[in-house]
Design an enzyme around this catalytic site. Structure first.
Site, PDB file in Angstrom:
ATOM      1  N   LYS A  68       0.792  -1.237   0.000  1.00  0.00           N
ATOM      2  CA  LYS A  68       0.000   0.000   0.000  1.00  0.00           C
ATOM      3  C   LYS A  68       0.828   1.292   0.000  1.00  0.00           C
ATOM      4  CE  LYS A  68      -4.250  -1.740   2.081  1.00  0.00           C
ATOM      5  NZ  LYS A  68      -5.330  -1.352   2.983  1.00  0.00           N
ATOM      6  N   ASN A  89      -4.915   2.261  -1.829  1.00  0.00           N
ATOM      7  CA  ASN A  89      -5.566   0.948  -1.972  1.00  0.00           C
ATOM      8  C   ASN A  89      -6.270   0.779  -3.312  1.00  0.00           C
ATOM      9  OD1 ASN A  89      -7.964   2.357  -1.691  1.00  0.00           O
ATOM     10  ND2 ASN A  89      -8.708   1.195   0.069  1.00  0.00           N
ATOM     11  N   ASP A 104     -10.701   3.930   1.877  1.00  0.00           N
ATOM     12  CA  ASP A 104     -11.151   3.466   3.198  1.00  0.00           C
ATOM     13  C   ASP A 104     -12.028   4.504   3.890  1.00  0.00           C
ATOM     14  OD1 ASP A 104      -9.961   1.021   2.989  1.00  0.00           O
ATOM     15  OD2 ASP A 104      -8.141   1.592   4.049  1.00  0.00           O
ATOM     16  N   GLY A 132      -5.056   2.965  14.745  1.00  0.00           N
ATOM     17  CA  GLY A 132      -4.416   2.268  13.626  1.00  0.00           C
ATOM     18  C   GLY A 132      -4.978   2.758  12.289  1.00  0.00           C
ATOM     19  N   ALA A 134      -7.627   1.843  10.503  1.00  0.00           N
ATOM     20  CA  ALA A 134      -9.075   2.094  10.430  1.00  0.00           C
ATOM     21  C   ALA A 134      -9.427   3.394  11.154  1.00  0.00           C
ATOM     22  CB  ALA A 134      -9.839   0.912  11.027  1.00  0.00           C
ATOM     23  N   ARG A 154      -5.347   2.674  23.578  1.00  0.00           N
ATOM     24  CA  ARG A 154      -4.581   2.056  24.673  1.00  0.00           C
ATOM     25  C   ARG A 154      -3.233   2.761  24.818  1.00  0.00           C
ATOM     26  NH1 ARG A 154      -3.043  -4.146  23.887  1.00  0.00           N
ATOM     27  NH2 ARG A 154      -2.173  -3.243  21.988  1.00  0.00           N
ATOM     28  N   THR A 155      -2.536   2.929  23.686  1.00  0.00           N
ATOM     29  CA  THR A 155      -1.272   3.676  23.705  1.00  0.00           C
ATOM     30  C   THR A 155      -1.608   5.128  23.376  1.00  0.00           C
ATOM     31  OG1 THR A 155      -0.289   1.671  22.792  1.00  0.00           O
ATOM     32  CG2 THR A 155       1.104   3.647  22.812  1.00  0.00           C
TER      33      THR A 155
HETATM   34  P1  ATR Z   1      -5.884  -1.460  11.911  1.00  0.00           P
HETATM   35  O1  ATR Z   1      -4.806  -0.960  10.979  1.00  0.00           O
HETATM   36  O2  ATR Z   1      -6.728  -2.556  11.329  1.00  0.00           O
HETATM   37  O3  ATR Z   1      -6.693  -0.367  12.506  1.00  0.00           O
HETATM   38  P2  ATR Z   1      -3.875  -1.830  13.937  1.00  0.00           P
HETATM   39  O4  ATR Z   1      -3.043  -0.824  13.322  1.00  0.00           O
HETATM   40  O5  ATR Z   1      -3.243  -3.112  14.350  1.00  0.00           O
HETATM   41  O6  ATR Z   1      -5.130  -2.244  13.075  1.00  0.00           O
HETATM   42  O7  ATR Z   1      -4.586  -1.139  15.192  1.00  0.00           O
HETATM   43  C1  ATR Z   1      -5.119  -1.866  16.157  1.00  0.00           C
HETATM   44  C2  ATR Z   1      -5.722  -0.927  17.193  1.00  0.00           C
HETATM   45  O8  ATR Z   1      -6.348  -1.726  18.172  1.00  0.00           O
HETATM   46  C3  ATR Z   1      -4.696  -0.060  17.902  1.00  0.00           C
HETATM   47  O9  ATR Z   1      -5.299   1.183  18.196  1.00  0.00           O
HETATM   48  C4  ATR Z   1      -4.427  -0.875  19.175  1.00  0.00           C
HETATM   49  O10 ATR Z   1      -3.972  -0.124  20.272  1.00  0.00           O
HETATM   50  P3  ATR Z   1      -2.397   0.138  20.476  1.00  0.00           P
HETATM   51  O11 ATR Z   1      -2.063   1.273  19.570  1.00  0.00           O
HETATM   52  O12 ATR Z   1      -2.270   0.511  21.902  1.00  0.00           O
HETATM   53  O13 ATR Z   1      -1.687  -1.129  20.121  1.00  0.00           O
HETATM   54  C5  ATR Z   1      -5.807  -1.412  19.457  1.00  0.00           C
HETATM   55  N1  ATR Z   1      -5.752  -2.617  20.289  1.00  0.00           N
HETATM   56  C6  ATR Z   1      -5.359  -3.845  19.905  1.00  0.00           C
HETATM   57  N2  ATR Z   1      -5.430  -4.715  20.948  1.00  0.00           N
HETATM   58  C7  ATR Z   1      -5.888  -4.014  22.018  1.00  0.00           C
HETATM   59  C8  ATR Z   1      -6.207  -4.336  23.383  1.00  0.00           C
HETATM   60  N3  ATR Z   1      -6.072  -5.584  23.848  1.00  0.00           N
HETATM   61  N4  ATR Z   1      -6.676  -3.335  24.174  1.00  0.00           N
HETATM   62  C9  ATR Z   1      -6.833  -2.077  23.708  1.00  0.00           C
HETATM   63  N5  ATR Z   1      -6.555  -1.706  22.431  1.00  0.00           N
HETATM   64  C10 ATR Z   1      -6.091  -2.666  21.597  1.00  0.00           C
END
Ligand code: ATR
Length: 280
Positions: A68, A89, A104, A132, A134, A154-155
């Site tokens: 991508k 995409n 998206d 992330g 999405a 979370r982060t």
């Molecule tokens: P995508 O690109 O599909 O959005 P991604 O980049 O893997 O997927 O993003 C996943 C998201 O889910 C992130 O915001 C992640 O939080 P972190 O940035 O802290 O990693 C969140 N996520 C995944 N597992 C989690 C969990 N157990 N609790 C809280 N947030 C979670």
């Protein structure tokens, strides 16, 4: 003699994509000539793919992981949406130019318009969980439509970074959720939590503003626990499958010359396929 337009999906691997099913359905139901095929292109073969693009007669196509970002140098121009997402995409031709876009955000918004018509009449503030890819699509789409956007992740640093990238947004940790939920008109889950095989998204919806809409981008299961909970509390809900369907519309229109509709028939076809993979 003109030949029927051909579109591709390139990725590595590409086996699990549902895009061929969607585009194949539209070609068939609209009675249009054309084809859509999956092509596994290893990263070291990407340059070769683009050097034979004209000769192969491609009208354009879709791009998935891991290409991508890496396709960008092979294109003449990328759209503002692709620029904002930092990823392409969908590729199409405009005259002798190859254009890369990212659908998206339009998929995310198209699904919201489809499943919660009139949502924008009363929605001013959105709250996105996650930071992330999405989340990026949702934040860009909602900002474009004039909403004020908060991100909780979370982060926290990642939410702050994404908010700064788009500007006029704020990023927080998950601890900020209850207070922000009191003020929001649209709550969106963009994390993979709640997906089959993943841990549940554990949030207490009781602080959520009455009348707020809840949107989950997760579509396996088709209705997540958080959406069931929201519906039971009287909130309007938006399921995620339509995001996949709506993001495909723009590319199809460019390659095959007709804008397709996201119909109940197409939705049922995809639901059937998802159920085969994950029996309830
Ligand atoms: P995508 O690109 O599909 O959005 P991604 O980049 O893997 O997927 O993003 C996943 C998201 O889910 C992130 O915001 C992640 O939080 P972190 O940035 O802290 O990693 C969140 N996520 C995944 N597992 C989690 C969990 N157990 N609790 C809280 N947030 C979670």
């Amino acid at each position: 003699m003109t030949t029927a337009p051909k579109a591709f999906l390139i990725g590595h691997p590409v086996a699990h994509s549902r895009s061929p099913m969607m585009h194949g359905h539209w070609l068939k139901t609209l009675g249009l000539p054309g084809s859509y095929e999956k092509i596994d292109v290893a990263p070291e073969k990407l340059a070769e793919f683009f050097s034979s693009f004209d000769e192969a007669g491609w009208a354009g196509g879709n791009v998935t992981v891991p290409h991508k970002v890496d396709v960008i140098p092979f294109l003449d121009r990328i759209t503002e949406a692709a620029e904002a997402m930092g990823a392409v995409n969908t590729i199409w031709r405009e005259g002798d130019q190859l254009v890369g876009s990212n659908t998206d955000a339009s998929g995310f918004m198209g699904n919201l318009d489809d499943l919660a018509p009139g949502w924008d009449a009363s929605s001013k503030k959105a709250l996105i969980i996650g930071a992330g890819g999405a989340a990026r699509a949702a934040a860009y789409g909602l900002k474009e439509r004039g909403l004020s956007v908060d991100l909780c992740n979370r982060t926290a640093a990642k939410a702050e970074e994404l908010a700064a990238h788009f500007g006029a947004m704020s990023g927080h940790g998950l601890d900020a959720l209850p207070a922000l939920m009191r003020e929001t008109d649209l709550l969106v889950n963009t994390t993979s939590l709640g997906m089959s095989g993943k841990p549940p998204l554990e949030i207490d919806l009781s602080p959520l503003k009455p009348g707020a809409i809840v949107y989950d981008v997760v579509y396996v299961p088709l209705e997540t626990d958080i959406l069931k909970d929201a519906a039971a509390r009287g909130h309007r809900t938006v399921t995620g499958l339509g995001m996949l369907l709506h993001q495909a519309v723009e590319g199809f229109g460019h390659w095959f010359g007709q804008t397709p509709q996201v119909t109940e028939e197409l939705r049922a076809l995809l639901i059937d396929d998802i159920r085969k993979e994950t029996p309830a």
